[in-house]
Design an enzyme around this catalytic site. Structure first.
Site, short mmCIF file in Angstrom:
data_model
loop_
_atom_site.label_atom_id
_atom_site.label_comp_id
_atom_site.label_asym_id
_atom_site.label_seq_id
_atom_site.Cartn_x
_atom_site.Cartn_y
_atom_site.Cartn_z
N LYS A 43 0.74 -1.18 0.07
CA LYS A 43 0.03 -0.14 -0.08
C LYS A 43 1.00 1.35 0.12
O LYS A 43 2.05 1.20 0.34
CB LYS A 43 -0.89 -0.01 1.26
CG LYS A 43 -0.24 0.02 2.55
CD LYS A 43 -1.19 -0.12 3.86
CE LYS A 43 -0.49 -0.28 5.06
NZ LYS A 43 -1.61 -0.55 6.07
N SER A 58 4.62 -7.78 3.90
CA SER A 58 3.56 -7.30 4.48
C SER A 58 3.10 -8.06 5.75
O SER A 58 3.20 -9.35 5.75
CB SER A 58 2.26 -7.07 3.59
OG SER A 58 1.20 -6.62 4.24
N VAL A 87 8.41 -6.57 10.30
CA VAL A 87 9.97 -6.17 10.24
C VAL A 87 10.18 -5.63 11.62
O VAL A 87 11.33 -5.13 11.63
CB VAL A 87 9.91 -5.14 9.12
CG1 VAL A 87 9.85 -5.82 7.87
CG2 VAL A 87 9.12 -3.95 9.39
N GLY A 147 6.96 0.88 8.02
CA GLY A 147 6.97 2.07 9.12
C GLY A 147 5.91 1.96 10.17
O GLY A 147 4.76 1.23 9.90
N TYR A 188 7.80 11.18 15.97
CA TYR A 188 8.06 10.93 14.36
C TYR A 188 9.00 11.76 13.87
O TYR A 188 9.97 11.31 13.14
CB TYR A 188 6.69 11.34 13.60
CG TYR A 188 6.72 11.84 12.33
CD1 TYR A 188 6.98 10.69 11.16
CD2 TYR A 188 6.71 12.94 11.82
CE1 TYR A 188 7.26 10.86 9.95
CE2 TYR A 188 6.60 13.35 10.58
CZ TYR A 188 7.05 12.22 9.67
OH TYR A 188 7.08 12.62 8.31
N GLY A 206 -5.35 7.78 -6.22
CA GLY A 206 -4.83 7.72 -7.42
C GLY A 206 -3.39 8.12 -7.55
O GLY A 206 -2.83 8.87 -8.50
#
Length: 529
Positions: free
Chosen positions: A37, A58, A85, A114, A144, A182
């Site tokens: 994604k 994933s 991960v 992430g 972050y 998109g």
């Protein structure tokens, strides 16, 4: 020819050329984490469109299965597996699967997966802090922001530490994406600058000038398939803002470095006619009888002087090795640039008037760093034992450079490991003063000795027939083209001028303020204790 090629700079002290829409990844193997994604999905699709074999992962099995079906239906070479991960054990398993899938080969790694916390900073627990810091965060709060800063510094350190292996590291920041918006066709991102240049504007101007020169050759039939490659001080990152641009037009005809001198002259004439016809150059000078035939011109739009040669693989490899040397110790580049500034001000940096060229000055700095105690640089024969000028004969642009790179990388790493506990601690000031001291008697020494960076020693001239048979005032052996003399243009009266300039600089810097260091024999360069 050049119409399809563009030069771009990754500010980690390197450059590469890319072909529009192709990127030369068709035969590469890539791993993209978090590829089902957002940005990860877009990267997988782009790499697959360009022909790369891609492996992705994933945490969501259903999402991964759906994406793999879509890619298979489009004949993309994409495989994948489930992996979290954030788990060290699962990361190890992932790499084993990738190793098996690509037979131990991996060209591209995109560490994209992430996580994050949407809590205000004061509400983040220690466990959540550690978790977010261990991955790339994707929230809008302080933890972050801290991970982004950390990724910046990590990228810089990786680029510096692994640069001798010609690996490229970039940190790419982009806005969040959603496939339903998109936004998967274009990723708008910023490449992190990881090495400060003299001037970003100057670097960009030079890259644009290279592209313009490449474009101007697009209609030259005899150069179809050729590639324009810069080399020299610009590539080795030892250039000044007024320095010339050295470029080699590399032919795609299998002749490599063995292309005849007559062919090179003919192609340079074709280039000269094209530049005149297109009006992109002025003050064009063709030098067909030089050791390396040259075309020299100044661009109309960027006011940058070009030195153009054909199939100059030797020049390309020299530049690469000098870049790797400059990366072994950050003081080397500083001293080279200081020395160039000083030599230009003293009018001893002009081979046309019988003084030193910039390459000779660079070799003198290397020699100085080799003969300090402890040495900062090894003899260049320990980095590459062969003679580059012999080894590049018959090269094409792809078949032997990798071998030289691998040999040099291994030897540079070996020297660094061996000298880790004996690092020379001299300051730039001490190195500069001792540099002037070392060569203050060069006029006397040059009558019997040659400066030899291959061995890292003063070598007797009569020990080498190649030196003894030539008429010379000063010998600085070219370590990549032995036994050629890089200082062959220096004349007797000019050598005296050079020696006097070194002596005068040393005397001026050896004031009472530097007496402390001189009394402790800083000629050998270690910092006094």
């Amino acid at each position: 020819m050049g119409m399809d090629w563009r030069w771009e700079v990754g500010e980690n002290r390197g450059m590469r050329y890319i072909r529009n829409g192709e990127h030369k990844v068709a035969s590469m193997a890539a791993l993209v984490t978090g590829g089902t994604k957002g940005i990860g999905y877009a990267i997988v699709e782009e790499l697959a469109k360009l022909g790369a074999a891609v492996y992705t992962c994933s945490r969501n099995e259903a999402e991964l299965g759906k994406c793999l079906q879509e890619w298979e239906a489009r004949n993309f070479k994409v495989t994948g597996s489930i992996c979290d991960v954030s788990s060290a054990v699962e990361r190890e398993k992932l790499m084993e699967k990738v190793k098996s899938e690509f037979n131990g080969k991996l060209n591209i790694l995109v560490s994209n997966a992430g996580t994050g916390s949407t809590k205000p900073v004061m509400a983040v627990t220690l466990e959540e802090y550690k978790f977010v810091m261990g991955m790339v965060g994707i929230d809008n709060f302080c933890v972050y922001a801290m991970t982004k800063g950390a990724m910046n510094q990590l990228t810089k350190n990786l680029a510096w530490d692994r640069s001798i292996y010609t690996l490229q590291f970039n940190s790419l920041f982009a806005p969040s994406t959603d496939r339903s918006w998109g936004c998967t066709d274009t990723i708008r991102c910023r490449t992190l600058p990881v090495y400060p240049s003299i001037s970003n504007n100057d670097r960009t101007k030079r890259l644009n000038a290279i592209n313009q020169f490449s474009d101007s050759l697009g209609t030259v039939q005899s150069l179809r398939g050729a590639v324009v490659r810069p080399f020299g001080s610009f590539v080795s990152n030892l250039y000044t803002k007024w320095g010339d641009l050295d470029v080699s037009v590399q032919l795609d005809n299998g002749l490599g470095n063995s292309a005849s001198k007559n062919l090179k002259k003919s192609l340079l004439r074709d280039i000269m006619r094209t530049l005149l016809r297109n009006g992109v150059a002025r003050t064009i000078q063709f030098i067909p009888n030089a050791r390396v035939p040259l075309l020299i011109f100044e661009g109309n739009y960027h006011n940058i002087s070009f030195d153009v040669s054909i199939n100059n693989y030797l020049g390309v490899m020299k530049s690469k090795i000098l870049l790797w040397i400059s990366q072994m110790d950050e003081r080397f580049r500083d001293i080279v640039l200081l020395t160039k500034e000083w030599a230009k001000a003293q009018n001893i940096n002009d081979p046309k008037s019988g003084t030193l060229n910039s390459y000779s000055l660079c070799l003198m700095v290397i020699f100085h760093f080799q003969t300090c105690e402890p040495p900062i640089l090894p003899p260049l024969g320990e980095i590459y034992g062969g003679n580059i000028s012999d080894d590049v004969t018959g090269w094409s642009s792809t078949n032997s450079e990798r071998h030289v790179e691998d040999v040099c990388a291994a030897n540079i790493e070996r020297f660094g490991s061996r000298n880790f506990r004996r690092r020379n601690q001299s300051s730039l000031g001490q190195l500069l003063v001792s540099f002037f001291d070392k060569f203050s008697e060069v006029e006397t020494l040059a009558s019997e000795y040659a400066i030899c960076t291959h061995t890292g020693r003063w070598e007797r001239i009569d020990s080498n027939l190649g030196w003894a048979r030539t008429s010379r005032s000063m010998i600085i052996e070219d370590p990549f083209e032995r036994p050629e003399n890089a200082a062959r243009t220096v004349g007797p009266s000019e050598l005296r001028t050079i020696s006097n300039a070194f002596t005068d600089a040393y005397n001026k810097l050896s004031s009472s303020a530097s007496q402390y260091y001189r009394d402790r024999s800083y000629r050998s360069c270690p910092r006094p204790v």
